[in-house]
Design a protein around this motif. Structure first.
Motif, short mmCIF file in Angstrom:
data_model
loop_
_atom_site.label_atom_id
_atom_site.label_comp_id
_atom_site.label_asym_id
_atom_site.label_seq_id
_atom_site.Cartn_x
_atom_site.Cartn_y
_atom_site.Cartn_z
N ARG A 113 15.14 4.80 -3.87
CA ARG A 113 13.73 5.19 -3.83
C ARG A 113 12.90 4.13 -3.11
N GLN A 116 13.33 4.49 0.56
CA GLN A 116 12.61 5.67 1.05
C GLN A 116 11.12 5.35 1.22
N GLU A 117 10.58 4.57 0.30
CA GLU A 117 9.17 4.16 0.42
C GLU A 117 8.98 3.24 1.61
N ASP A 121 6.51 3.95 4.78
CA ASP A 121 5.40 3.01 5.06
C ASP A 121 5.98 1.68 5.51
N GLY A 125 5.77 -1.76 3.46
CA GLY A 125 7.07 -2.08 2.90
C GLY A 125 7.57 -3.45 3.33
#
Length: 331
Positions: A113, A116-117, A121, A125
């Protein structure tokens, strides 16, 4: 077949060395997550894992899966200067935001997860990742950095001597038992990448790395200069406890107690640990350590509830300057 790097005369002229604090962070994550697979580095991993319990490094951990087949390139781009500091490299990493999604698209690692974030971004990130790396560095790498850096720079000097004595062939042939040189080709049989890769006039960047042991990592994809990260000579001795008697000349200047404290800091330690070793009160040990820190001979690293003292590069040089131990007795 492995990886074959073919050289031209221009490539030979563009061979250079660099030390990379950022890569040491990234490579060390493999060791913390799986110390059993890194016997030589296990003593370090056992010391730092407890301290890292106070540090948020989840995103960094996700980017270095174990077993580590490959590491996505934007996490640790090759350094542009020979000895960059961590902040310079982190700025370069954050600037890689336009390459994040492309890098993930060709990476075969697991997609958590948090990753994926990061994909959604990249700018935010990578800024979060930079903060995690700063915290990880302070807890796990910074207290040991003077010794690690000395080993890395010593390896560069050794290879420069090989280059002067026997040319590029001798220097490259000595990088690792798995690396061989034939004709105009350097062969790395144990890397993930395979095939023949002309260097294209860009030359080769060689990065000695303690936490790479026992592997050799390579970068051959644009936009970076082709890079080989390899274990330096002497990694196996880096974590050994050394003789704690300080040089006589240093004790004469600093006093025996402070010289002994410096000698005991061959591994970073807390005030409580040092007081017990030297039979001092904790306030007394703290007073001496404060004096050494103000003189630039020791550094303090706070991580959560831990404060560790470590020798600085200046102290390492002073302790190496005289092999004569101090006689027994008092100041």
């Amino acid at each position: 077949m492995g990886l074959e790097l073919t050289f031209t005369a221009q490539d030979a002229a563009n061979v250079r060395f660099a030390v990379s604090p950022l890569w040491e962070v990234v490579a060390s994550v493999r060791v913390v997550k799986n110390p059993a697979a890194h016997a030589v580095l296990k003593p370090w991993a056992e010391r730092v894992r407890r301290r890292l319990a106070d540090v948020d490094w989840r995103l960094l951990s996700d980017l270095v899966p174990v077993p580590t087949i490959s590491i996505v390139g934007f996490v640790c781009p090759p350094p542009s200067t020979s000895v960059p500091d961590l902040e310079v490299e982190l700025a370069g990493m954050v600037a890689m935001a336009p390459l994040v999604q492309e890098g993930f698209d060709v990476w075969d690692g697991p997609r958590t997860r948090a990753l994926q974030e990061l994909y959604a971004d990249p700018v935010g990130g990578l800024e979060r990742l930079a903060e995690e790396i700063r915290g990880y560095w302070e807890a796990a790498i910074a207290p040991y950095w003077p010794r690690v850096r000395a080993l890395l720079e010593g390896d560069v000097l050794y290879r420069a001597r090989l280059l002067a004595e026997g040319g590029l062939r001798r220097m490259l042939s000595d990088l690792d038992p798995a690396v061989t040189w034939e004709g105009e080709t350097l062969r790395l049989p144990k890397t993930v990448c395979e095939g023949v890769r002309p260097l294209g006039g860009l030359g080769l960047l060689l990065v000695p790395s303690v936490f790479t042991w026992p592997r050799v990592f390579s970068i051959t994809s644009p936009p970076w200069q082709p890079t080989i990260r390899y274990p330096p000579r002497g990694v196996a001795t880096l974590w050994e406890h050394r003789e704690s008697d300080p040089p006589q000349a240093l004790a004469a200047v600093l006093g025996r107690t402070r010289a002994r404290l410096l000698a005991e800091l061959d591994q970073p330690a807390s005030t409580k640990e040092l007081a017990a070793r030297l039979d001092l009160s904790e306030p007394g040990a703290s007073q001496h350590l404060t004096a050494l820190r103000r003189a630039g001979l020791a550094s303090a690293h706070r991580t959560g509830r831990y404060v560790l003292y470590a020798r600085t590069a200046v102290a390492e040089t002073l302790l190496a300057g005289d092999a004569s131990p101090t006689p027994s007795g008092h100041e």
